[in-house]
Design a protein around this motif. Structure first.
Motif, mmCIF file in Angstrom:
data_model
loop_
_atom_site.group_PDB
_atom_site.id
_atom_site.type_symbol
_atom_site.label_atom_id
_atom_site.label_comp_id
_atom_site.label_asym_id
_atom_site.label_seq_id
_atom_site.Cartn_x
_atom_site.Cartn_y
_atom_site.Cartn_z
ATOM 1 N N PRO A 282 0.440 -1.000 -0.198
ATOM 2 C CA PRO A 282 -0.309 -0.097 0.097
ATOM 3 C C PRO A 282 0.595 1.001 0.061
ATOM 4 N N ILE A 283 2.210 0.870 0.721
ATOM 5 C CA ILE A 283 2.800 2.804 0.926
ATOM 6 C C ILE A 283 3.508 2.610 -0.901
ATOM 7 N N ILE A 284 3.966 1.665 -1.676
ATOM 8 C CA ILE A 284 4.125 1.514 -2.330
ATOM 9 C C ILE A 284 3.526 2.435 -3.658
ATOM 10 N N ARG A 338 11.396 8.772 -9.967
ATOM 11 C CA ARG A 338 12.398 9.436 -9.071
ATOM 12 C C ARG A 338 12.083 7.781 -8.685
ATOM 13 N N MET A 339 10.642 7.936 -7.464
ATOM 14 C CA MET A 339 10.303 6.611 -7.017
ATOM 15 C C MET A 339 11.076 6.004 -7.843
ATOM 16 N N ARG A 344 14.190 0.526 -7.719
ATOM 17 C CA ARG A 344 14.374 0.010 -8.493
ATOM 18 C C ARG A 344 16.495 0.054 -8.386
ATOM 19 N N LYS A 345 16.692 0.659 -7.101
ATOM 20 C CA LYS A 345 18.429 0.696 -6.023
ATOM 21 C C LYS A 345 17.855 -0.015 -5.416
ATOM 22 N N THR A 346 17.055 0.160 -4.268
ATOM 23 C CA THR A 346 17.181 -1.134 -3.367
ATOM 24 C C THR A 346 16.676 -2.396 -3.982
#
Length: 452
Positions: A282-284, A338-339, A344-346
């Motif tokens: 839900p947060i994402i 940006r999100m 992707r980085k994490t």
């Protein structure tokens, strides 16, 4: 491709055999032991002991070409070992006063029932192959000599084993043989297994056939009529009394390893879904929606086990675009939000693939699946690329923790990825999976240069 028609695995038959046998073992214990014994302790002990013994005795290593006498031998070996285990249990719990006559009655009852079901499945499968033509494999043989004719006779006169022999190629003039035309015929006839007489092939031809088999998901086996072949690390099998050698031994073709890996996949992915995705999704979803219009999840067709296509899920990290199914993300890609850069980085964007694991399309660890367009391209230009499809694809893999994740910038990247994937397939173990998962988590926390 149907699990019960062709293919490398025998569908769900072996896992079902495990469940039947464990049900028999613990079911008969109700009548013999559970009055005096804590059922939980007995069930856990005997189930673990049975599975451990099965690996040691290769009790479930029964193939379509296995003879009845071999099955009798497996049952006898397993019965003797299991009897010793039960006596050890009775000796440890001596206060329960479990008498030897009770143990022998239990063992006899259990193994009569197990033998009945084992042979019932064995003969029903043979009847199914003969009467309905299912669960079959199409074969060709390279070489025409006494040994290959014996193998051809085995295939044609024993339909209950489920082999449909299509053709035997005569290679008497082996220097002028056009292998490319034979390869085209094999693909046209949808052949599953290739058998080679070593003595009738040159070393280069053996290498060419091996490469063709790897790149086209064909099983390759040899008739050992050349002493040089014995020096290699090969797997022995017997078709009736005919010795057959396999060039590649894949641990995940073993029924116990299949069940072990699938059980681990279900448990691990369930933990991630329940304890992480349940609150993180839900947060994402809110953060993705706040930045750009479009769906929260991104669905993409990829090639999995046996080259079968499936829908691979990710959190959407790009603005919706028509090229998403054709081109990989590159460094500085303007399509990434940006999100999207953060997830992707994490590697958070990969988390929905744990649903793919639960669905059975993927594994937690395995060769990373490629876009269909990329798979078709690399299959044509990269040697042995298709070997990756002998097992289920993974969320992470040995290649990814070894510096070959993310964008493929040159052929060197995909060649390195294939090399590590093949090593993983041929050397799989649960400990290797745990090592890869641990290293993946550490890399996600530190961040990787190619995670963009």
């Amino acid at each position: 491709m149907s699990l019960f028609k062709q293919g490398r695995y025998s569908g769900y038959l072996r896992p079902i055999s495990y469940l039947i046998d464990l049900s028999i073992i613990n079911g008969f214990a109700i009548f013999y032991f559970f009055i005096n014994i804590d059922p939980i302790i007995f069930i856990v002990f005997t189930s673990i002991a049975w599975l451990t013994l099965s690996v040691y005795s290769k009790f479930y290593e029964v193939y379509r070409y296995t003879r009845e006498v071999k099955i009798y031998s497996l049952i006898l070996t397993q019965m003797i070992l299991f009897t010793l285990i039960i006596f050890a249990f009775a000796g440890y719990h001596h206060k329960l006063n479990i008498y030897p006559i009770t143990i022998f009655k239990y063992i006899i009852s259990v193994f009569l029932a197990i033998a009945f079901f084992k042979f019932t499945i064995y003969y029903l499968l043979q009847k199914y192959r003969v009467s309905f033509g299912g669960n079959f494999r199409r074969t060709v043989i390279f070489g025409d000599n006494k040994k290959t004719r014996a193998l051809e006779t085995f295939f044609t006169q024993n339909p209950e084993y489920g082999y449909v022999h299509v053709k035997t190629f005569n290679l008497k003039d082996r220097k002028n043989i056009n292998l490319l035309s034979l390869f085209e015929a094999i693909k046209k006839e949808e052949i599953d297994e290739i058998y080679c007489s070593i003595s009738e092939l040159t070393n280069q031809q053996i290498s060419d056939i091996s490469d063709f088999a790897d790149n086209n998901l064909k099983i390759l086996k040899f008739l050992p009529d050349n002493k040089e072949i014995y020096s290699k690390k090969l797997k022995y099998e017997y078709y009736d009394y005919i010795p057959i050698l396999s060039l590649r031994d894949i641990p995940l073709e073993d029924s116990f390893n299949m069940v072990l890996k699938r059980t681990f996949d279900i448990l691990f992915s369930s933990i991630v879904v329940i304890f992480i995705l349940s609150w993180l999704t839900p947060i994402i979803a809110i953060l993705i929606k706040l930045e750009s219009k479009g769906p929260v999840f991104f669905k993409q067709s990829r090639n999995g086990f046996n080259y079968k296509e499936f829908d691979c899920y990710k959190f959407r990290s790009m603005t919706p675009n028509k090229d998403a199914h054709l081109y990989q993300a590159t460094r500085g890609d303007q399509r990434i939000t940006r999100m999207g850069k953060f997830i992707r980085k994490t590697s958070i964007d990969e988390l929905p693939q744990f649903f793919n694991v639960l669905f059975g399309d993927m594994s937690v660890v395995g060769p990373r699946p490629h876009m269909v367009s990329h798979t078709n391209m690399y299959a044509k230009k990269i040697d042995k690329f298709m070997v990756r499809h002998f097992v289920k694809p993974g969320i992470t893999g040995l290649a990814q923790i070894s510096g070959f994740r993310g964008e493929i910038e040159s052929d060197k990247d995909i060649i390195g990825r294939v090399k590590y994937d093949i090593f993983y397939i041929e050397n799989w173990s649960l400990l290797l999976d745990l090592k890869i998962i641990t290293k993946t988590f550490m890399n996600a926390v530190k961040g990787e240069d190619k995670a963009y």
